[in-house]
Motif scaffolding. Structure first.
Motif, PDB file in Angstrom:
ATOM      1  N   ILE A 105       0.840  -1.206   0.000  1.00 61.49           N
ATOM      2  CA  ILE A 105       0.000   0.000   0.000  1.00 61.49           C
ATOM      3  C   ILE A 105       0.868   1.247   0.000  1.00 61.49           C
ATOM      4  O   ILE A 105       0.642   2.194  -0.765  1.00 61.49           O
ATOM      5  N   LYS A 106       1.902   1.258   0.859  1.00 59.36           N
ATOM      6  CA  LYS A 106       2.802   2.414   0.900  1.00 59.36           C
ATOM      7  C   LYS A 106       3.539   2.602  -0.411  1.00 59.36           C
ATOM      8  O   LYS A 106       3.803   3.723  -0.848  1.00 59.36           O
ATOM      9  N   ALA A 107       3.868   1.501  -1.054  1.00 61.89           N
ATOM     10  CA  ALA A 107       4.654   1.585  -2.289  1.00 61.89           C
ATOM     11  C   ALA A 107       3.831   2.040  -3.483  1.00 61.89           C
ATOM     12  O   ALA A 107       4.358   2.686  -4.389  1.00 61.89           O
ATOM     13  N   HIS A 108       2.540   1.728  -3.504  1.00 62.30           N
ATOM     14  CA  HIS A 108       1.757   1.943  -4.718  1.00 62.30           C
ATOM     15  C   HIS A 108       0.587   2.913  -4.586  1.00 62.30           C
ATOM     16  O   HIS A 108       0.108   3.419  -5.610  1.00 62.30           O
ATOM     17  N   LEU A 109       0.115   3.169  -3.383  1.00 64.38           N
ATOM     18  CA  LEU A 109      -1.101   3.969  -3.249  1.00 64.38           C
ATOM     19  C   LEU A 109      -0.878   5.390  -2.739  1.00 64.38           C
ATOM     20  O   LEU A 109      -1.822   6.175  -2.708  1.00 64.38           O
ATOM     21  N   PHE A 110       0.332   5.724  -2.308  1.00 65.90           N
ATOM     22  CA  PHE A 110       0.594   7.095  -1.857  1.00 65.90           C
ATOM     23  C   PHE A 110       0.904   7.966  -3.077  1.00 65.90           C
ATOM     24  O   PHE A 110       2.031   8.390  -3.295  1.00 65.90           O
ATOM     25  N   THR A 111      -0.127   8.207  -3.863  1.00 64.89           N
ATOM     26  CA  THR A 111       0.013   9.054  -5.050  1.00 64.89           C
ATOM     27  C   THR A 111      -1.026  10.162  -4.967  1.00 64.89           C
ATOM     28  O   THR A 111      -2.064  10.003  -4.305  1.00 64.89           O
ATOM     29  N   PRO A 112      -0.783  11.302  -5.621  1.00 65.86           N
ATOM     30  CA  PRO A 112      -1.747  12.406  -5.572  1.00 65.86           C
ATOM     31  C   PRO A 112      -3.148  11.999  -6.014  1.00 65.86           C
ATOM     32  O   PRO A 112      -4.138  12.396  -5.401  1.00 65.86           O
ATOM     33  N   VAL A 113      -3.217  11.201  -7.068  1.00 64.56           N
ATOM     34  CA  VAL A 113      -4.525  10.818  -7.594  1.00 64.56           C
ATOM     35  C   VAL A 113      -5.289   9.963  -6.587  1.00 64.56           C
ATOM     36  O   VAL A 113      -6.491  10.164  -6.359  1.00 64.56           O
ATOM     37  N   VAL A 114      -4.592   8.995  -5.963  1.00 66.41           N
ATOM     38  CA  VAL A 114      -5.245   8.127  -4.984  1.00 66.41           C
ATOM     39  C   VAL A 114      -5.690   8.932  -3.770  1.00 66.41           C
ATOM     40  O   VAL A 114      -6.837   8.827  -3.313  1.00 66.41           O
ATOM     41  N   VAL A 115      -4.792   9.748  -3.207  1.00 65.65           N
ATOM     42  CA  VAL A 115      -5.124  10.528  -2.016  1.00 65.65           C
ATOM     43  C   VAL A 115      -6.278  11.485  -2.301  1.00 65.65           C
ATOM     44  O   VAL A 115      -7.249  11.568  -1.534  1.00 65.65           O
ATOM     45  N   ALA A 116      -6.191  12.213  -3.418  1.00 61.96           N
ATOM     46  CA  ALA A 116      -7.255  13.158  -3.761  1.00 61.96           C
ATOM     47  C   ALA A 116      -8.571  12.431  -4.017  1.00 61.96           C
ATOM     48  O   ALA A 116      -9.640  12.892  -3.578  1.00 61.96           O
ATOM     49  N   SER A 117      -8.499  11.301  -4.701  1.00 59.23           N
ATOM     50  CA  SER A 117      -9.723  10.546  -5.011  1.00 59.23           C
ATOM     51  C   SER A 117     -10.411  10.054  -3.757  1.00 59.23           C
ATOM     52  O   SER A 117     -11.641  10.142  -3.638  1.00 59.23           O
ATOM     53  N   PRO A 163      -4.511   5.628   1.655  1.00 54.80           N
ATOM     54  CA  PRO A 163      -4.238   6.983   2.126  1.00 54.80           C
ATOM     55  C   PRO A 163      -5.314   7.977   1.706  1.00 54.80           C
ATOM     56  O   PRO A 163      -5.773   7.961   0.567  1.00 54.80           O
ATOM     57  N   GLY A 164      -5.711   8.825   2.672  1.00 50.75           N
ATOM     58  CA  GLY A 164      -6.730   9.830   2.414  1.00 50.75           C
ATOM     59  C   GLY A 164      -8.121   9.397   2.814  1.00 50.75           C
ATOM     60  O   GLY A 164      -9.051  10.205   2.813  1.00 50.75           O
ATOM     61  N   THR A 165      -8.288   8.113   3.176  1.00 54.20           N
ATOM     62  CA  THR A 165      -9.624   7.612   3.512  1.00 54.20           C
ATOM     63  C   THR A 165     -10.100   8.126   4.861  1.00 54.20           C
ATOM     64  O   THR A 165     -11.241   8.565   5.009  1.00 54.20           O
ATOM     65  N   SER A 166      -9.253   8.062   5.889  1.00 57.22           N
ATOM     66  CA  SER A 166      -9.554   8.434   7.277  1.00 57.22           C
ATOM     67  C   SER A 166     -10.080   7.241   8.057  1.00 57.22           C
ATOM     68  O   SER A 166     -11.144   6.688   7.749  1.00 57.22           O
ATOM     69  N   ARG A 167      -9.324   6.847   9.082  1.00 56.21           N
ATOM     70  CA  ARG A 167      -9.736   5.728   9.923  1.00 56.21           C
ATOM     71  C   ARG A 167     -11.038   6.045  10.639  1.00 56.21           C
ATOM     72  O   ARG A 167     -11.971   5.234  10.665  1.00 56.21           O
ATOM     73  N   ALA A 256     -13.075  19.691  -0.829  1.00 57.16           N
ATOM     74  CA  ALA A 256     -12.191  20.839  -1.048  1.00 57.16           C
ATOM     75  C   ALA A 256     -10.731  20.447  -0.833  1.00 57.16           C
ATOM     76  O   ALA A 256      -9.841  20.843  -1.599  1.00 57.16           O
ATOM     77  N   PHE A 257     -10.465  19.625   0.207  1.00 57.94           N
ATOM     78  CA  PHE A 257      -9.092  19.223   0.492  1.00 57.94           C
ATOM     79  C   PHE A 257      -8.551  18.326  -0.612  1.00 57.94           C
ATOM     80  O   PHE A 257      -7.357  18.367  -0.939  1.00 57.94           O
ATOM     81  N   GLY A 258      -9.419  17.497  -1.191  1.00 59.59           N
ATOM     82  CA  GLY A 258      -8.994  16.678  -2.319  1.00 59.59           C
ATOM     83  C   GLY A 258      -8.501  17.533  -3.469  1.00 59.59           C
ATOM     84  O   GLY A 258      -7.509  17.203  -4.127  1.00 59.59           O
ATOM     85  N   LEU A 259      -9.165  18.639  -3.698  1.00 61.93           N
ATOM     86  CA  LEU A 259      -8.725  19.565  -4.745  1.00 61.93           C
ATOM     87  C   LEU A 259      -7.390  20.213  -4.366  1.00 61.93           C
ATOM     88  O   LEU A 259      -6.544  20.471  -5.231  1.00 61.93           O
ATOM     89  N   VAL A 260      -7.200  20.460  -3.048  1.00 61.42           N
ATOM     90  CA  VAL A 260      -5.917  20.997  -2.581  1.00 61.42           C
ATOM     91  C   VAL A 260      -4.793  20.000  -2.853  1.00 61.42           C
ATOM     92  O   VAL A 260      -3.693  20.383  -3.266  1.00 61.42           O
TER      93      VAL A 260
END
Length: 274
Positions: A105-117, A163-167, A256-260
């Motif tokens: 997950i750390k290697a492949h999902l910490f990308t701007p598109v994934v986090v913003a999405s 990443p970006g989901t929120s526990r 809004a934060f996703g757009l940031v």
């Protein structure tokens, strides 16, 4: 110890404490804050996980009566035993999936598109969840939860590995969609956070122990302190907030934060890398 570094630790502690228990992803905010402060090396990443312990201490204090009463009654009370078992059941999926897929997950999902999405999608899920009438909730308090309910919430918590989901967002909103009232879902999310975040912090410190030394104690101490104080304020505020409000404002904030995230990544201001 560098005073500037201690100030950065204090700021990161405040960010952690204020975002850990709101459905807005503490990880995303810590990545952004760390990048803006220049506090994002390997040791800083261990620091981000370790200071979650300060936030958890705030939850333990706020819920101390329930925790104390449960521990005292555990040998004889079926209710206390069921509550404890439910928390443990909900905790297990994250342990298993975290050990199996954490590195990938750390290697492949910490990308701007994934986090913003995930920020934006999560915002729309909250909007959808809040359209459901609270009167439809079949579980109004934690004592009404079954082991199956706990397992479902635990499985939903695993979504927060993205990443970006929120526990807290996954467990609170997921719990509401699974039939828990807003208060019951929030309470269970807080209790589930205790073993989850303490376990994650302890595992991270052990795994990365070679990076740390006694000279890091002031840095971590400041982060823990500010994380604790800000989380205590936030948890007490949130428990009052949910009695008369819903999570819709947090949904729009996530969008809004996703757009940031997309904007900072596109501009090169933040490197959204693991």
């Amino acid at each position: 110890m560098d005073i500037v570094l201690l100030v950065k630790a204090a700021v990161m502690g405040v960010v952690e404490g204020l975002t850990e228990f709101l459905p807005i992803s503490s990880t995303g905010h810590l990545i952004l804050a760390g990048a803006l402060l220049g506090f994002d090396d390997e040791k800083a990443k261990v620091f981000d996980i370790a200071i979650q312990t300060g936030a958890i201490l705030a939850v333990i204090i706020v819920y101390w009566k329930k925790i104390h009463d449960t521990i005292v009654a555990l040998p004889t009370s079926r209710q206390a035993q069921r509550f404890t078992v439910n928390v443990l059941i909900a905790f297990i999926p994250a342990v298993i999936l975290g050990l199996l897929f954490g590195k990938a997950i750390k290697a492949h999902l910490f990308t701007p598109v994934v986090v913003a999405s995930t920020f934006i999608i999560g915002g729309f899920i909250i909007l959808w969840a809040e359209k459901r009438p609270q009167s439809a909730a079949r579980i109004q308090n934690l004592d009404s939860m079954t082991p199956l309910d706990a397992l479902k919430v635990g499985l939903v918590q695993c979504l927060a590995m993205i990443p970006g989901t929120s526990r807290s967002g996954a467990t609170i909103i997921g719990g509401m969609l699974l039939g828990l009232s807003r208060r019951a879902a929030t309470d269970f999310s807080f209790f589930l956070a205790i073993p989850t975040l303490i376990g994650a912090g302890a595992y991270s410190l052990y795994k990365e122990r070679a990076l740390l030394s006694m000279a890091d104690l002031p840095l971590f101490g400041v982060g823990l302190l500010f994380s604790f104080v800000s989380a205590w304020i936030c948890v007490r505020w949130l428990l009052g907030y949910i009695s008369t409000h819903n999570f819709v404002p947090f949904a729009w904030y996530r969008i809004a934060f996703g757009l940031v995230v997309l904007g900072t990544a596109w501009s090169g201001l933040v490197s959204w890398a693991p």
